[in-house]
Design a protein around this motif. Structure first.
Motif, mmCIF file in Angstrom:
data_model
loop_
_atom_site.group_PDB
_atom_site.id
_atom_site.type_symbol
_atom_site.label_atom_id
_atom_site.label_comp_id
_atom_site.label_asym_id
_atom_site.label_seq_id
_atom_site.Cartn_x
_atom_site.Cartn_y
_atom_site.Cartn_z
ATOM 1 N N UNK A 63 0.764 -1.246 0.163
ATOM 2 C CA UNK A 63 -0.039 -0.129 0.177
ATOM 3 C C UNK A 63 1.076 1.156 -0.048
ATOM 4 N N UNK A 64 2.078 1.164 0.539
ATOM 5 C CA UNK A 64 2.867 2.284 0.753
ATOM 6 C C UNK A 64 3.652 2.576 -0.543
ATOM 7 N N UNK A 65 3.599 1.870 -1.581
ATOM 8 C CA UNK A 65 4.270 1.909 -2.780
ATOM 9 C C UNK A 65 3.487 2.923 -3.676
ATOM 10 N N UNK A 66 4.436 3.803 -4.291
ATOM 11 C CA UNK A 66 3.990 4.766 -5.211
ATOM 12 C C UNK A 66 4.052 4.061 -6.546
ATOM 13 N N UNK A 67 3.028 4.391 -7.143
ATOM 14 C CA UNK A 67 2.655 4.066 -8.414
ATOM 15 C C UNK A 67 2.900 4.762 -9.531
ATOM 16 N N UNK B 228 -7.742 12.471 -14.333
ATOM 17 C CA UNK B 228 -8.426 11.149 -14.959
ATOM 18 C C UNK B 228 -7.550 10.343 -15.562
ATOM 19 N N UNK B 229 -6.493 10.821 -16.274
ATOM 20 C CA UNK B 229 -5.421 9.549 -16.618
ATOM 21 C C UNK B 229 -4.751 9.116 -15.696
ATOM 22 N N UNK B 230 -4.300 9.547 -14.440
ATOM 23 C CA UNK B 230 -3.607 8.815 -13.400
ATOM 24 C C UNK B 230 -4.584 7.791 -12.742
ATOM 25 N N UNK B 231 -5.680 8.296 -12.610
ATOM 26 C CA UNK B 231 -6.861 7.485 -11.824
ATOM 27 C C UNK B 231 -7.293 6.191 -12.765
ATOM 28 N N UNK B 232 -7.161 6.320 -14.074
ATOM 29 C CA UNK B 232 -7.507 5.399 -15.011
ATOM 30 C C UNK B 232 -6.483 4.256 -14.813
ATOM 31 N N UNK C 146 -0.064 7.638 -9.103
ATOM 32 C CA UNK C 146 0.087 8.895 -8.460
ATOM 33 C C UNK C 146 0.946 9.845 -9.146
ATOM 34 N N UNK C 147 2.006 9.399 -9.799
ATOM 35 C CA UNK C 147 2.978 10.199 -10.464
ATOM 36 C C UNK C 147 2.899 9.831 -12.238
ATOM 37 N N UNK C 148 3.524 10.812 -12.717
ATOM 38 C CA UNK C 148 3.645 10.733 -14.312
ATOM 39 C C UNK C 148 5.177 10.750 -14.611
ATOM 40 N N UNK C 149 5.705 9.876 -15.170
ATOM 41 C CA UNK C 149 7.106 9.811 -15.794
ATOM 42 C C UNK C 149 7.033 10.013 -17.213
ATOM 43 N N UNK C 150 7.701 10.726 -17.790
ATOM 44 C CA UNK C 150 7.754 11.116 -19.286
ATOM 45 C C UNK C 150 9.129 10.968 -19.807
ATOM 46 N N UNK D 267 11.331 13.429 -17.163
ATOM 47 C CA UNK D 267 10.648 14.343 -16.267
ATOM 48 C C UNK D 267 9.715 13.719 -15.612
ATOM 49 N N UNK D 268 9.657 13.928 -14.047
ATOM 50 C CA UNK D 268 8.527 13.486 -13.305
ATOM 51 C C UNK D 268 7.715 14.364 -12.904
ATOM 52 N N UNK D 269 6.451 14.057 -12.753
ATOM 53 C CA UNK D 269 5.433 15.127 -12.341
ATOM 54 C C UNK D 269 4.735 14.309 -10.992
ATOM 55 N N UNK D 270 4.164 15.199 -10.061
ATOM 56 C CA UNK D 270 3.379 14.641 -9.140
ATOM 57 C C UNK D 270 1.851 14.527 -9.467
ATOM 58 N N UNK D 271 0.912 14.150 -8.752
ATOM 59 C CA UNK D 271 -0.539 13.985 -8.931
ATOM 60 C C UNK D 271 -1.076 15.170 -9.330
ATOM 61 N N UNK D 272 -0.629 16.442 -9.067
ATOM 62 C CA UNK D 272 -1.088 17.593 -9.192
ATOM 63 C C UNK D 272 -0.602 18.506 -10.458
ATOM 64 N N UNK D 273 0.320 17.668 -11.217
ATOM 65 C CA UNK D 273 1.058 18.202 -12.238
ATOM 66 C C UNK D 273 2.250 18.992 -12.210
ATOM 67 N N UNK D 274 2.639 19.061 -10.728
ATOM 68 C CA UNK D 274 3.764 19.768 -10.553
ATOM 69 C C UNK D 274 4.993 18.987 -10.867
ATOM 70 N N UNK D 275 6.044 19.722 -11.556
ATOM 71 C CA UNK D 275 7.316 18.918 -11.959
ATOM 72 C C UNK D 275 8.135 18.669 -10.661
ATOM 73 N N UNK D 276 8.336 17.541 -10.584
ATOM 74 C CA UNK D 276 9.179 17.283 -9.195
ATOM 75 C C UNK D 276 10.685 17.107 -9.651
#
Length: 209
Positions: free
Chosen positions: A31-35, A126-130, A134-138, A162-171
């Motif tokens: 459960x603690x893993x980030x996806x 919607x993209x992340x939830x589908x 919780x993160x987007x890696x491009x 580039x890595x983004x968080x769940x609210x589109x913030x570039x991490x």
């Protein structure tokens, strides 16, 4: 006899409690893993010297399989890593057309950066939830930079992301490098990109921790 049964009963209770504890611990760790959802930018194999046809010829592969060997090697190895705190999910190929125009890449080589500004926050969520992430890696680019110094030729392989968080913030936006004296065959390149993916995962875990 009664004493022996009590001892056996206590042992059984301890074993059952131990199994339950291990199961709960495993569930907590999972459960603690980030996806992380992975998207590879369209047409992201670039070079200051080589054309796709030449790259394919030197590697001994079909030109339409370059994406499989470059992007696929990185994403497959990221998905095979299960020991860290991040788990990687590749965007299904059938879903890429719907989002490809919303991923913009600026710059080249180590200066390459991804932007998702064209995507609304609602669409992004919607993209992340589908994909239950919780993160987007491009994966921005695979840049093949030919360097010449006297009689020596070197090819720098620059993999930027580039890595983004769940609210589109570039991490984080960064690059990883390795060098060869020529364009490698698929097996050798696969080995190099396995190391690259492992380093990438290590860096990303530090960013999100």
């Amino acid at each position: 006899m009664i004493t022996l049964m009590k001892i056996l009963y206590r042992k059984l209770v301890q074993v059952v409690a131990g199994i339950a504890f291990i199961s709960l611990t495993s569930m907590t760790v999972e459960a603690a893993k980030g996806h992380v959802l992975i998207i590879t930018a369209v047409d992201n194999i670039k070079s200051n010297h080589y054309y796709d046809d030449y790259i394919a010829k030197e590697m001994g592969v079909a030109v339409d399989s370059l994406d499989y060997y470059f992007n696929g090697s990185v994403t497959r190895h990221l998905q095979s890593l299960h020991e860290g705190t991040l788990e990687y999910i590749l965007l299904p190929e059938t879903d890429l057309p719907a989002v490809k125009d919303d991923i913009e890449i600026s710059g080249e080589a180590e200066g390459s950066v991804a932007s998702v500004d064209k995507m609304s926050l609602e669409e992004y969520h919607s993209l992340l939830e589908k994909n239950k992430t919780e993160f987007l890696l491009v994966i921005n680019q695979h840049y093949l930079k030919k360097m010449e110094s006297g009689t020596m030729n070197t090819v720098f392989h620059i993999v930027s992301y580039t890595l983004f968080d769940k609210d589109k913030k570039q991490l984080n936006t960064s690059s990883l490098y390795y060098s060869t004296i020529k364009l490698d065959k698929p097996n050798k390149m696969e080995s190099q990109l396995r190391k690259t993916a492992t380093k990438m995962a290590s860096k990303l875990e530090k960013v999100v921790s």
